[in-house]
Write a protein that holds these residues in place. Structure first.
Motif, PDB file in Angstrom:
ATOM      1  N   GLU A 113      73.472   7.050  49.418  1.00  0.00           N
ATOM      2  CA  GLU A 113      73.882   5.817  50.087  1.00  0.00           C
ATOM      3  C   GLU A 113      75.057   6.017  51.028  1.00  0.00           C
ATOM      4  O   GLU A 113      75.273   5.243  51.942  1.00  0.00           O
ATOM      5  N   GLY A 114      75.842   7.045  50.783  1.00  0.00           N
ATOM      6  CA  GLY A 114      77.003   7.253  51.635  1.00  0.00           C
ATOM      7  C   GLY A 114      77.973   8.224  51.014  1.00  0.00           C
ATOM      8  O   GLY A 114      77.702   8.836  49.982  1.00  0.00           O
ATOM      9  N   VAL A 115      79.119   8.356  51.660  1.00  0.00           N
ATOM     10  CA  VAL A 115      80.148   9.300  51.247  1.00  0.00           C
ATOM     11  C   VAL A 115      81.411   8.498  50.953  1.00  0.00           C
ATOM     12  O   VAL A 115      81.708   7.528  51.670  1.00  0.00           O
ATOM     13  N   ASP A 116      82.127   8.860  49.913  1.00  0.00           N
ATOM     14  CA  ASP A 116      83.400   8.194  49.580  1.00  0.00           C
ATOM     15  C   ASP A 116      84.261   8.098  50.845  1.00  0.00           C
ATOM     16  O   ASP A 116      84.480   9.094  51.547  1.00  0.00           O
ATOM     17  N   HIS A 117      84.721   6.876  51.140  1.00  0.00           N
ATOM     18  CA  HIS A 117      85.342   6.631  52.443  1.00  0.00           C
ATOM     19  C   HIS A 117      86.658   7.382  52.643  1.00  0.00           C
ATOM     20  O   HIS A 117      87.111   7.563  53.780  1.00  0.00           O
ATOM     21  N   ARG A 118      87.272   7.854  51.545  1.00  0.00           N
ATOM     22  CA  ARG A 118      88.514   8.627  51.715  1.00  0.00           C
ATOM     23  C   ARG A 118      88.257   9.927  52.458  1.00  0.00           C
ATOM     24  O   ARG A 118      89.151  10.463  53.117  1.00  0.00           O
ATOM     25  N   VAL A 119      87.019  10.423  52.404  1.00  0.00           N
ATOM     26  CA  VAL A 119      86.658  11.613  53.190  1.00  0.00           C
ATOM     27  C   VAL A 119      86.786  11.303  54.685  1.00  0.00           C
ATOM     28  O   VAL A 119      87.377  12.066  55.454  1.00  0.00           O
ATOM     29  N   VAL A 120      86.229  10.153  55.075  1.00  0.00           N
ATOM     30  CA  VAL A 120      86.276   9.745  56.483  1.00  0.00           C
ATOM     31  C   VAL A 120      87.722   9.529  56.920  1.00  0.00           C
ATOM     32  O   VAL A 120      88.156  10.014  57.969  1.00  0.00           O
ATOM     33  N   GLU A 121      88.478   8.785  56.094  1.00  0.00           N
ATOM     34  CA  GLU A 121      89.858   8.448  56.471  1.00  0.00           C
ATOM     35  C   GLU A 121      90.734   9.683  56.605  1.00  0.00           C
ATOM     36  O   GLU A 121      91.525   9.800  57.536  1.00  0.00           O
ATOM     37  N   ALA A 122      90.603  10.597  55.661  1.00  0.00           N
ATOM     38  CA  ALA A 122      91.573  11.690  55.579  1.00  0.00           C
ATOM     39  C   ALA A 122      91.139  12.940  56.335  1.00  0.00           C
ATOM     40  O   ALA A 122      91.986  13.727  56.764  1.00  0.00           O
ATOM     41  N   LEU A 123      89.839  13.148  56.490  1.00  0.00           N
ATOM     42  CA  LEU A 123      89.374  14.457  56.970  1.00  0.00           C
ATOM     43  C   LEU A 123      88.645  14.425  58.300  1.00  0.00           C
ATOM     44  O   LEU A 123      88.597  15.429  59.003  1.00  0.00           O
ATOM     45  N   VAL A 124      88.020  13.270  58.610  1.00  0.00           N
ATOM     46  CA  VAL A 124      87.048  13.264  59.710  1.00  0.00           C
ATOM     47  C   VAL A 124      87.701  12.842  61.025  1.00  0.00           C
ATOM     48  O   VAL A 124      88.397  11.832  61.095  1.00  0.00           O
ATOM     49  N   ASP A 125      87.465  13.630  62.076  1.00  0.00           N
ATOM     50  CA  ASP A 125      87.962  13.301  63.411  1.00  0.00           C
ATOM     51  C   ASP A 125      86.974  12.444  64.186  1.00  0.00           C
ATOM     52  O   ASP A 125      87.361  11.693  65.068  1.00  0.00           O
ATOM     53  N   LEU A 126      85.680  12.603  63.895  1.00  0.00           N
ATOM     54  CA  LEU A 126      84.652  11.921  64.680  1.00  0.00           C
ATOM     55  C   LEU A 126      83.447  11.623  63.811  1.00  0.00           C
ATOM     56  O   LEU A 126      82.870  12.531  63.206  1.00  0.00           O
TER      57      LEU A 126
END
Ligand code: JBK
Length: 228
Positions: A113-126
């Protein structure tokens, strides 16, 4: 350029990217592609990468820890971390051109369904999306982006092909016209006479007109008409 792909299904990326033009580019050292099994970054006995969603709902959510460990391992100065997700910025040729100027790309591929949003906030540039449809996983989407980026790298296409006029690149963004090869008549259909004429100005004008007609029919949004 170095490209690292983090996924629970590295084989899905290896197939398309190990074959044909991108596969040869990798063999020639024009691009270095690393395939990483997200489960190798787990620390528990079951190599678990997902868990139940907080707040309830269907399906599973990918745990943050393996992604944090993967990025800690792979990231270096100047790396760009990309997450493939239907919630991302629409991927277009202009994005491929921007990414082709980076030195190191790390693709994080989600599942379920998705990825824990802390991955997006902390690690992802785009965050990038290849389109409005539902896939079983982001690895296929990452392979699409890597293919589009890798073919832009110096030396990957032959000189002839790199100079070609392409839909979606440069000025006058409309679709290409149709292509034909021998024989001049096949299945009762003749190749348009203008293409056999040797008149290069007439051929260019015909291609332009055919490309525009296709664009009006299939992609009016490219002409500033209806947004799709
Ligand atoms: C989709 O990049 N995407 O477009 C994407 C990534 C992961 C799952 C998806 O369903 N569309």
């Amino acid at each position: 350029m170095k490209i690292d792909i983090v996924t629970i299904f590295p084989e899905i990326a290896r197939g398309p990217l190990g074959t044909s033009i991108v596969g040869r580019a990798a063999e020639a050292g024009l691009v270095e592609i690393g395939y990483h099994d997200l489960r190798d970054y787990t620390t528990d006995r079951h190599r678990q990468v997902d868990d139940l969603p907080y707040g309830g709902g269907p399906g599973m959510v990918m745990k943050p820890e393996p992604f944090f460990a993967a990025v800690a391992d792979l990231r270096r100065e100047g790396s760009k971390v990309v997450m493939m997700t239907p919630q991302g910025l629409p991927f277009r040729q202009a994005v491929a051109e921007d990414l082709s100027r980076e030195s190191h790309l790390v693709f994080l591929c989600g599942h379920y369904e998705g990825v824990d949003h802390r991955v997006v906030e902390a690690l992802v540039d785009l965050e990038l999306s290849i389109g409005d449809y539902v896939l079983t996983n982001g690895t296929l989407a990452a392979a699409v982006v890597v293919d589009a980026v890798a073919r832009l790298l110096p030396g990957v296409l032959g000189d002839g092909r790199s100079a070609e006029v392409e839909s979606f690149s440069g000025e006058g963004r409309h679709l290409e016209g149709p292509h034909y090869t021998r024989p001049a008549e096949y299945a009762g259909r003749r190749v348009p006479e203008v293409l056999l004429s040797g008149n290069h100005a007439a051929i260019a004008a015909w291609r332009e007109q055919e490309g525009l007609a296709r664009t009006r029919r299939n992609r009016p949004d490219l002409l500033g008409g209806v947004e799709v």
